[in-house]
Design a protein around this motif. Structure first.
Motif, PDB file in Angstrom:
ATOM      1  N   LYS A   1       0.853  -1.171   0.000  1.00 43.14           N
ATOM      2  CA  LYS A   1       0.000   0.000   0.000  1.00 43.14           C
ATOM      3  C   LYS A   1       0.899   1.234   0.000  1.00 43.14           C
ATOM      4  CE  LYS A   1      -3.805  -2.074   2.488  1.00 43.14           C
ATOM      5  NZ  LYS A   1      -4.231  -2.443   3.839  1.00 43.14           N
ATOM      6  N   ILE A   2       0.335   2.358  -0.472  1.00 45.98           N
ATOM      7  CA  ILE A   2       1.130   3.584  -0.529  1.00 45.98           C
ATOM      8  C   ILE A   2       1.721   3.911   0.838  1.00 45.98           C
ATOM      9  CG2 ILE A   2       1.038   6.073  -0.871  1.00 45.98           C
ATOM     10  CD1 ILE A   2      -1.031   5.694  -2.996  1.00 45.98           C
ATOM     11  N   ILE A   3       0.883   3.833   1.876  1.00 43.88           N
ATOM     12  CA  ILE A   3       1.327   4.216   3.212  1.00 43.88           C
ATOM     13  C   ILE A   3       2.464   3.317   3.696  1.00 43.88           C
ATOM     14  CG2 ILE A   3      -0.511   2.886   4.360  1.00 43.88           C
ATOM     15  CD1 ILE A   3       0.851   6.258   5.583  1.00 43.88           C
ATOM     16  N   ASP A   4       2.395   2.017   3.338  1.00 45.29           N
ATOM     17  CA  ASP A   4       3.464   1.103   3.758  1.00 45.29           C
ATOM     18  C   ASP A   4       4.776   1.456   3.076  1.00 45.29           C
ATOM     19  OD1 ASP A   4       1.658  -0.202   5.310  1.00 45.29           O
ATOM     20  OD2 ASP A   4       1.158  -1.696   3.781  1.00 45.29           O
ATOM     21  N   LEU A   5       4.663   1.834   1.803  1.00 46.86           N
ATOM     22  CA  LEU A   5       5.860   2.223   1.050  1.00 46.86           C
ATOM     23  C   LEU A   5       6.491   3.476   1.670  1.00 46.86           C
ATOM     24  CD1 LEU A   5       7.539   1.584  -1.543  1.00 46.86           C
ATOM     25  CD2 LEU A   5       6.206   3.369  -2.643  1.00 46.86           C
TER      26      LEU A   5
ATOM     27  N   LYS B   1       6.159   4.520   4.716  1.00 50.79           N
ATOM     28  CA  LYS B   1       6.727   4.186   6.027  1.00 50.79           C
ATOM     29  C   LYS B   1       8.056   3.443   5.871  1.00 50.79           C
ATOM     30  CE  LYS B   1       2.823   4.420   9.112  1.00 50.79           C
ATOM     31  NZ  LYS B   1       1.554   3.735   9.400  1.00 50.79           N
ATOM     32  N   PHE B   2       8.127   2.629   4.828  1.00 54.35           N
ATOM     33  CA  PHE B   2       9.380   1.919   4.545  1.00 54.35           C
ATOM     34  C   PHE B   2      10.501   2.927   4.278  1.00 54.35           C
ATOM     35  CE2 PHE B   2      12.219   0.497   1.116  1.00 54.35           C
ATOM     36  CZ  PHE B   2      12.877  -0.539   1.771  1.00 54.35           C
ATOM     37  N   TYR B   3      10.203   3.937   3.452  1.00 54.31           N
ATOM     38  CA  TYR B   3      11.196   4.981   3.174  1.00 54.31           C
ATOM     39  C   TYR B   3      11.549   5.749   4.440  1.00 54.31           C
ATOM     40  CZ  TYR B   3      11.757   4.605  -1.825  1.00 54.31           C
ATOM     41  OH  TYR B   3      12.106   4.170  -3.054  1.00 54.31           O
ATOM     42  N   ASP B   4      10.530   6.007   5.259  1.00 56.86           N
ATOM     43  CA  ASP B   4      10.759   6.752   6.489  1.00 56.86           C
ATOM     44  C   ASP B   4      11.698   5.985   7.428  1.00 56.86           C
ATOM     45  OD1 ASP B   4      10.340   8.981   8.118  1.00 56.86           O
ATOM     46  OD2 ASP B   4       8.809   7.929   9.286  1.00 56.86           O
TER      47      ASP B   4
END
Lengths: 119, 226
Positions: B80-84, B86-89
């Motif tokens: 999901k966009i949010i997971d991506l 958060k992964f970058y974060d």
């Protein structure tokens, strides 16, 4: 403001702010938008706005407060002087053009009269 | 101040891309990188991003302070966009999740959307969003515009100005010159494998009374391809 992509953006922006001040749309001592805000509104490079502000500051038309940003010159007198100089400079350019076309003063007075809607 | 001043020669196994080309990039400027198809725009960005095995000498910019957006980036489609985001974060110390979420909202993208459900334009937006959400010193952006609608273009420009300060440098390769020319202070024009011209955009406008786009058309029409 509509920006013409075929002309110098720097000159267009300087004139845009100048005319706002000359016409009284921007009052003496009123605050100008910050460089970033102005860049976002007009979608132009912040460096260009910065250069415009610097040039107008050199001309005495605006001044920079160390923390609050840029403001229009507080003195109406200075603004009027600046305006007259700007207008006479533009008219000088225009006169050169008229001289090159070999038009007499009488002829140009007539044309201007017509444009103003005089009989 | 210059962040890059170098002379480059680079070739792919059977194609010469640059031969003794001088390139100079100043700090705090927004560059438009333009040229015909296949002239080496993407290659130049890849070289600067140190993806190709070529050692550019960078000044004032640390290698970790480069944010590069390739023209064709593919993410794991099941995310999901949010997971991506958060992964970058989690993995990038200079990534700003707040910045990303703020603009995600402006683009009207749903954070819970799965990446495989995104349209071409939305994927472009996501790439761009991730690139700009990093607080970097050098942004290399490869063709941000195709598939993106006019109103979102506006947000693209807005994001750059918001990110901009005098220590940051942007190089944007694009064919949609008119979208970015008001924003750019210089354009890098790749004329052939031997020349990259660097021109001030306002100088083009005031000396020849042409927009950068029209100037490009005029100039490139008479340049022979190699």
């Amino acid at each position: 403001m509509k920006i013409d992509p075929n002309k110098s953006i720097f000159i267009q922006l300087a004139d845009y702010i100048r005319f706002d001040i000359y016409s009284g749309k921007r009052k003496p001592n009123s605050r100008l938008e910050s460089i970033r805000d102005m860049a976002i509104i007009l979608e132009v490079n912040p460096n260009t706005i910065k250069r415009v502000y610097q040039v107008l500051e050199e001309e005495g038309l605006i001044y920079c407060h160390s923390t609050l940003g840029y403001f229009v010159c507080p003195s109406e007198e200075v603004i009027q002087k600046n305006k007259q100089k700007y207008i006479s400079d533009r008219l000088k350019e225009f006169l050169t053009l008229l001289n090159n076309c070999n038009i007499t003063k009488a002829e140009i007075t007539k044309i201007i009269g017509e444009l103003y809607g005089d009989n | 101040m210059e962040i890059i001043k170098d002379t480059i020669t680079f070739m792919y196994p059977n194609k010469l891309v640059f031969e003794n080309v001088e390139i100079k990039i100043n700090q705090g400027e927004i560059y438009l990188l333009i040229g015909r198809n296949g002239c080496g725009k993407s290659t130049l960005l890849r070289l600067l991003a140190k993806i190709e095995p070529y050692q550019f000498k960078l000044h004032l910019v640390n290698e970790k302070e480069i944010s590069y957006m390739p023209s064709d980036l593919v993410y794991y489609s099941y995310m999901k966009i949010i997971d991506l985001l958060k992964f970058y974060d989690d993995t990038h110390h200079n990534f700003s999740l707040d910045f990303a979420l703020k603009y995600l909202d402006e683009f009207k993208l749903n954070p819970k959307q799965k990446i495989k459900k995104l349209s071409m334009g939305e994927q472009k937006i996501l790439n761009y969003l991730i690139c700009l959400s990093k607080n970097a010193k050098l942004y290399l952006i490869d063709e941000p515009f195709p598939y993106v609608d006019l109103l979102n273009d506006e947000i693209f420009r807005n994001m750059i100005i918001n990110r901009y300060d005098e220590t940051k440098t942007f190089i944007i390769a694009t064919h949609q010159i008119n979208e970015f020319e008001k924003l750019a202070s210089y354009c890098l024009l790749i004329k052939g494998y031997k020349t990259i011209e660097c021109l001030s955009t306002d100088e083009i406008r005031s000396t020849v009374s042409l927009s950068v786009e029209d100037y490009f058309k005029e100039v490139m029409r008479y340049v022979k391809g190699d």
